[in-house]
Design an enzyme around this catalytic site. Structure first.
Site, PDB file in Angstrom:
ATOM      1  N   GLY A 116       0.836  -1.194   0.000  1.00  0.00           N
ATOM      2  CA  GLY A 116       0.000   0.000   0.000  1.00  0.00           C
ATOM      3  C   GLY A 116       0.870   1.242   0.000  1.00  0.00           C
ATOM      4  N   GLU A 163       9.453  -2.770   4.571  1.00  0.00           N
ATOM      5  CA  GLU A 163       8.838  -2.538   3.254  1.00  0.00           C
ATOM      6  C   GLU A 163       9.882  -2.078   2.242  1.00  0.00           C
ATOM      7  OE1 GLU A 163       4.281  -1.387   4.600  1.00  0.00           O
ATOM      8  OE2 GLU A 163       5.753   0.207   4.440  1.00  0.00           O
TER       9      GLU A 163
HETATM   10  C1  5RP Z   1       2.653   0.638   6.320  1.00  0.00           C
HETATM   11  C2  5RP Z   1       2.407   1.296   5.013  1.00  0.00           C
HETATM   12  C3  5RP Z   1       1.070   1.106   4.401  1.00  0.00           C
HETATM   13  O1  5RP Z   1       1.235   0.442   3.186  1.00  0.00           O
HETATM   14  C4  5RP Z   1       0.438   2.456   4.186  1.00  0.00           C
HETATM   15  O2  5RP Z   1       0.385   3.102   5.447  1.00  0.00           O
HETATM   16  C5  5RP Z   1      -0.953   2.334   3.582  1.00  0.00           C
HETATM   17  O3  5RP Z   1      -1.794   1.661   4.487  1.00  0.00           O
HETATM   18  P1  5RP Z   1      -3.361   1.517   4.236  1.00  0.00           P
HETATM   19  O4  5RP Z   1      -3.540   0.608   3.090  1.00  0.00           O
HETATM   20  O5  5RP Z   1      -3.878   0.949   5.532  1.00  0.00           O
HETATM   21  O6  5RP Z   1      -3.915   2.897   3.976  1.00  0.00           O
HETATM   22  O7  5RP Z   1       3.243   1.947   4.431  1.00  0.00           O
HETATM   23  O8  5RP Z   1       3.923   0.929   6.810  1.00  0.00           O
END
Ligand code: 5RP
Length: 227
Positions: A85, A106
């Site tokens: 994400g 990530e």
């Molecule tokens: C976690 C991230 C997530 O991918 C990002 O915060 C998006 O999250 P969501 O899909 O819940 O909006 O970088 O570290």
């Protein structure tokens, strides 16, 4: 359409890219949760198998629950595809990530991936990067680092968990910078990275190959322009 439906559509679309036997990086967050759910469905109904490299303990647990194989990043070769994400994506496909606190794993997974994809709903598309930039920092001296960032006008604060500062899966702290428009993302990324105590930042510049955007009127795929 509600946001969770858009997230689900993005997750399901990305899952169509997964082929049997792939080494698959799996991101973190509420959108990725739908991707994992769909992986589980394909595993049960189609026998889909993939060697999954998770970007957080949370995602590892969800993958196991979905029946998927979870692998150590050091025990696999190159990762064929990673789906993750993002918190914000600009028109050049630079992005901010890490509000879910998993930015370090990530980024490591992304850097070891052949094809890197983000799944977002349309609210995440922004004309320019702005807002919260997350840093993973070592605990030792983190109070001094916070002051240093404050003096630079970067509006830092420790991300809080249930009982004090939140801890990452590597047992580090997270500092969030609350910024206005980031006029020169590359400059800020270099500046942050060179500060002692900062392990990694949540600016993912020029990394993603494709963004799957779920909109009210359908799913759009935006591909990185070939230079
Ligand atoms: C976690 C991230 C997530 O991918 C990002 O915060 C998006 O999250 P969501 O899909 O819940 O909006 O970088 O570290």
């Amino acid at each position: 359409m509600d946001i969770s439906q858009l997230k689900r559509e993005a997750g399901v679309k990305a899952c169509q890219m997964v082929e049997d036997g792939m080494t698959l990086g799996v991101g973190t967050g509420s959108t990725v949760a739908y991707f994992i759910e769909e992986l589980g469905r394909r595993h049960r109904e189609e026998g889909l198998c993939a060697h999954c490299v998770p970007t957080s303990i949370r995602s590892a647990e969800a993958l196991r629950k979905a029946g998927m194989e979870v692998c150590d990043i050091d025990k696999v070769g190159r990762i064929d595809l990673t789906v993750d994400g993002a918190d914000a994506v600009d028109p050049d496909l630079n992005g901010l990530k890490g509000l879910g606190g998993a930015l370090l794993w990530e980024k490591i997974v992304a850097e070891n991936t052949d094809h890197y994809v983000w799944i977002v709903d349309e609210r995440k598309l922004v004309p320019s990067l702005r807002g919260k930039v997350c840093l993973e920092v070592v605990k030792f001296g983190s109070g001094r680092l916070l002051k240093e960032l404050e003096e630079c006008g970067l509006n830092p604060s420790f991300k809080q968990g249930e009982n004090g500062p939140a801890l990452t899966d590597s047992s580090n702290y997270l500092i969030e910078l609350d910024l206005g428009e980031i006029k020169d993302p590359a400059f800020l990324a270099t500046d942050l990275k060179q500060r002692t105590g900062v392990i990694e930042h949540g600016m993912f510049l020029g990394m993603v190959d494709e963004v799957i955007v779920a909109r009210e009127n359908g799913v759009e795929i935006i591909k990185k322009a070939i230079a």
